[in-house]
Design a protein around this motif. Structure first.
Motif, mmCIF file in Angstrom:
data_model
loop_
_atom_site.group_PDB
_atom_site.id
_atom_site.type_symbol
_atom_site.label_atom_id
_atom_site.label_comp_id
_atom_site.label_asym_id
_atom_site.label_seq_id
_atom_site.Cartn_x
_atom_site.Cartn_y
_atom_site.Cartn_z
ATOM 1 N N GLN A 106 0.881 -0.771 -0.140
ATOM 2 C CA GLN A 106 0.291 0.017 0.364
ATOM 3 C C GLN A 106 0.466 1.633 -0.188
ATOM 4 O O GLN A 106 0.278 2.103 -0.839
ATOM 5 C CB GLN A 106 -0.819 -0.163 1.882
ATOM 6 C CG GLN A 106 -1.924 -1.111 1.363
ATOM 7 C CD GLN A 106 -3.363 -1.230 0.046
ATOM 8 O OE1 GLN A 106 -3.110 -0.192 -0.561
ATOM 9 N NE2 GLN A 106 -3.503 -2.221 0.332
ATOM 10 N N ILE A 107 2.224 1.094 0.776
ATOM 11 C CA ILE A 107 2.749 2.269 0.453
ATOM 12 C C ILE A 107 3.521 2.899 -0.684
ATOM 13 O O ILE A 107 3.257 4.084 -0.842
ATOM 14 C CB ILE A 107 3.960 1.869 1.509
ATOM 15 C CG1 ILE A 107 3.981 1.074 2.649
ATOM 16 C CG2 ILE A 107 5.151 2.943 1.481
ATOM 17 C CD1 ILE A 107 5.019 0.659 3.757
ATOM 18 N N ALA A 108 3.230 1.780 -1.768
ATOM 19 C CA ALA A 108 3.531 2.387 -3.352
ATOM 20 C C ALA A 108 2.770 3.041 -3.999
ATOM 21 O O ALA A 108 3.264 4.033 -4.687
ATOM 22 C CB ALA A 108 4.019 1.410 -4.104
ATOM 23 N N LYS A 109 1.205 3.187 -3.051
ATOM 24 C CA LYS A 109 0.073 3.440 -3.659
ATOM 25 C C LYS A 109 0.843 5.519 -3.386
ATOM 26 O O LYS A 109 0.109 5.927 -3.830
ATOM 27 C CB LYS A 109 -1.092 2.984 -3.456
ATOM 28 C CG LYS A 109 -1.472 2.290 -3.636
ATOM 29 C CD LYS A 109 -2.696 2.328 -2.931
ATOM 30 C CE LYS A 109 -3.626 0.852 -3.571
ATOM 31 N NZ LYS A 109 -4.538 0.158 -3.127
ATOM 32 N N TYR A 110 1.141 5.862 -2.760
ATOM 33 C CA TYR A 110 1.475 7.626 -2.418
ATOM 34 C C TYR A 110 2.695 8.439 -2.040
ATOM 35 O O TYR A 110 2.892 8.707 -1.187
ATOM 36 C CB TYR A 110 0.964 7.098 -0.598
ATOM 37 C CG TYR A 110 -0.136 6.404 0.009
ATOM 38 C CD1 TYR A 110 -1.276 7.204 0.222
ATOM 39 C CD2 TYR A 110 -0.366 5.326 0.222
ATOM 40 C CE1 TYR A 110 -3.113 6.980 0.234
ATOM 41 C CE2 TYR A 110 -1.437 4.993 0.616
ATOM 42 C CZ TYR A 110 -2.815 5.852 0.557
ATOM 43 O OH TYR A 110 -4.272 4.634 1.190
ATOM 44 N N VAL A 119 13.423 3.209 -4.837
ATOM 45 C CA VAL A 119 12.713 1.798 -4.355
ATOM 46 C C VAL A 119 13.610 0.369 -4.760
ATOM 47 O O VAL A 119 13.913 -0.326 -5.749
ATOM 48 C CB VAL A 119 10.953 2.290 -4.539
ATOM 49 C CG1 VAL A 119 10.705 0.515 -3.810
ATOM 50 C CG2 VAL A 119 10.931 2.965 -3.821
ATOM 51 N N VAL A 120 13.825 -0.077 -3.868
ATOM 52 C CA VAL A 120 14.826 -1.418 -3.819
ATOM 53 C C VAL A 120 13.680 -2.661 -3.634
ATOM 54 O O VAL A 120 12.628 -1.979 -2.210
ATOM 55 C CB VAL A 120 15.500 -1.877 -3.000
ATOM 56 C CG1 VAL A 120 16.303 -3.272 -3.025
ATOM 57 C CG2 VAL A 120 17.141 -0.522 -3.462
ATOM 58 N N THR A 121 13.075 -3.330 -4.121
ATOM 59 C CA THR A 121 12.018 -4.189 -3.832
ATOM 60 C C THR A 121 11.917 -5.458 -3.905
ATOM 61 O O THR A 121 12.582 -5.958 -5.184
ATOM 62 C CB THR A 121 10.821 -3.207 -3.991
ATOM 63 O OG1 THR A 121 9.278 -4.208 -3.278
ATOM 64 C CG2 THR A 121 10.340 -4.060 -5.326
ATOM 65 N N ASN A 122 11.585 -6.196 -3.040
ATOM 66 C CA ASN A 122 11.234 -7.135 -3.911
ATOM 67 C C ASN A 122 10.201 -8.645 -4.402
ATOM 68 O O ASN A 122 9.636 -8.711 -4.607
ATOM 69 C CB ASN A 122 11.904 -8.853 -2.836
ATOM 70 C CG ASN A 122 11.078 -8.770 -1.280
ATOM 71 O OD1 ASN A 122 10.437 -7.732 -1.710
ATOM 72 N ND2 ASN A 122 11.009 -9.838 -0.913
ATOM 73 N N GLU A 129 3.049 -1.834 -9.346
ATOM 74 C CA GLU A 129 1.974 -0.497 -8.801
ATOM 75 C C GLU A 129 3.389 1.010 -9.317
ATOM 76 O O GLU A 129 2.432 2.183 -9.790
ATOM 77 C CB GLU A 129 2.097 -0.318 -7.430
ATOM 78 C CG GLU A 129 1.799 1.069 -7.159
ATOM 79 C CD GLU A 129 0.039 1.097 -7.125
ATOM 80 O OE1 GLU A 129 -0.822 2.118 -7.325
ATOM 81 O OE2 GLU A 129 -0.743 -0.584 -7.231
ATOM 82 N N LEU A 130 4.267 1.320 -9.465
ATOM 83 C CA LEU A 130 5.170 1.793 -9.465
ATOM 84 C C LEU A 130 5.912 1.228 -10.755
ATOM 85 O O LEU A 130 6.612 3.216 -10.672
ATOM 86 C CB LEU A 130 6.755 2.048 -8.417
ATOM 87 C CG LEU A 130 6.159 2.318 -6.942
ATOM 88 C CD1 LEU A 130 7.380 2.371 -5.960
ATOM 89 C CD2 LEU A 130 6.036 3.567 -6.507
ATOM 90 N N ILE A 131 5.703 1.186 -11.767
ATOM 91 C CA ILE A 131 6.219 0.895 -12.925
ATOM 92 C C ILE A 131 6.052 1.852 -14.091
ATOM 93 O O ILE A 131 6.667 2.685 -14.443
ATOM 94 C CB ILE A 131 5.816 -0.513 -13.761
ATOM 95 C CG1 ILE A 131 6.666 -0.744 -15.204
ATOM 96 C CG2 ILE A 131 4.497 -0.331 -14.150
ATOM 97 C CD1 ILE A 131 8.565 -0.857 -14.462
ATOM 98 N N ASN A 132 5.423 2.500 -13.633
ATOM 99 C CA ASN A 132 4.696 4.189 -14.626
ATOM 100 C C ASN A 132 5.614 5.438 -13.755
ATOM 101 O O ASN A 132 4.661 6.762 -14.492
ATOM 102 C CB ASN A 132 3.178 4.254 -14.916
ATOM 103 C CG ASN A 132 2.682 2.714 -16.508
ATOM 104 O OD1 ASN A 132 3.594 2.742 -17.194
ATOM 105 N ND2 ASN A 132 1.471 2.015 -16.026
ATOM 106 N N SER A 133 5.783 5.068 -12.799
ATOM 107 C CA SER A 133 5.971 6.634 -11.824
ATOM 108 C C SER A 133 7.478 6.906 -12.880
ATOM 109 O O SER A 133 7.956 6.256 -13.074
ATOM 110 C CB SER A 133 6.078 6.613 -10.710
ATOM 111 O OG SER A 133 6.489 5.247 -10.041
ATOM 112 N N ASP A 134 8.107 7.605 -12.280
ATOM 113 C CA ASP A 134 8.950 8.977 -11.938
ATOM 114 C C ASP A 134 9.861 7.956 -10.725
ATOM 115 O O ASP A 134 11.774 8.469 -10.970
ATOM 116 C CB ASP A 134 9.186 9.769 -12.015
ATOM 117 C CG ASP A 134 8.801 10.632 -13.153
ATOM 118 O OD1 ASP A 134 8.938 10.421 -13.962
ATOM 119 O OD2 ASP A 134 8.120 11.489 -12.939
#
Length: 254
Positions: A106-110, A119-122, A129-134
């Motif tokens: 849910q953090i990714a949305k905000y 953002v490092v993530t697994n 969620e973040l692929i189309n953001s900067d």
């Protein structure tokens, strides 16, 4: 002991022994048969236990690690307010780790509008969620856990020691003051241990249902956790108990 604490104790006892007699429970909990029956009726309605002749048994299908899809829709309001509070602690220019899990997702949305954020993530859902953001994305390499929609790292693929991870937002399945945080899966736990080791500040994002549980695999003791962010349904006795630790409990309110 409050009813909710008593009911959790019943579940904890059944997690160990699977089947218990009514007489065993009344003796262990030091309560009357009538009080016990009220607790058992509630737990039966919740689908957590099944009454059998002379006792009760655990409905095991409801325990262990639920799938990410199931957790994405459970306690959603609590998880959203926790995520909003987490996002307030993330600043432009940070390099952060977002763990796999329904709360940290849910953090990714905000955070899509944060500037120069890495953002490092697994978590595959976090990536999507973040692929189309900067936001600059770095995904851990390793084996994909299909049910969890996550990537679990192996030592020979995990080479993030040069990253300056300022904050790690970690998920957990259980939190106790005595044992710290824990999870059901060894590979997930090992990934979280590694990120805790690499990161400067550790934030555990967990709804209030995770407290009082110490599940299969230990991840870290409380002395390695700087902050736990949870919802306002957390037991007041726990809030007072955390004041005696070095881990700050942050309550996200609706």
């Amino acid at each position: 002991m409050f009813p909710v604490e008593r009911q959790q104790k019943i579940i904890d006892l059944l997690m160990v022994k699977k089947v218990l007699k009514i007489s065993e429970l009344t003796e262990e909990l030091k309560i009357s048969v009538d009080t016990l029956r009220r607790d058992l009726n509630l737990l039966t309605k919740q689908g957590k236990i099944e009454k059998i002749y002379g006792g009760v048994k655990l409905i095991e299908a409801r325990f262990g690690e639920s799938t990410i899809d199931e957790r994405m829709v459970s306690h959603i309001n609590e998880k959203e307010v926790i995520a909003q509070k987490c996002s307030e602690l993330i600043y432009d220019g940070d390099c952060i780790f977002i763990d796999s899990g329904s709360t940290t997702y849910q953090i990714a949305k905000y955070i899509k509008n944060k500037k120069k954020l890495t953002v490092v993530t697994n978590s595959i859902p976090v990536v999507l969620e973040l692929i189309n953001s900067d936001v600059e994305l770095i995904i851990i390499g390793g084996k994909v856990r299909h049910n969890e929609q996550s990537v679990v790292a192996y030592d020979y693929l995990f080479n993030f020691s040069e990253l300056n991870i300022v904050k790690a937002f970690i998920c957990t399945s259980g939190i106790t003051i005595e044992k710290g945080i824990s999870d059901y899966n060894l590979e997930e736990a090992n990934t979280r241990k590694k990120m805790i080791e690499l990161s400067k500040e550790i934030y555990v994002a967990a709804d209030s249902t995770k407290f009082g549980k110490n599940v299969t695999i230990g991840i870290a003791s409380l002395d390695k956790i700087h902050y736990i962010i949870t919802d306002q349904n957390v037991n007041k006795n726990l809030i007072d108990a955390f004041k005696k630790t070095n881990t700050s409990l942050i309550i996200a309110k609706f």
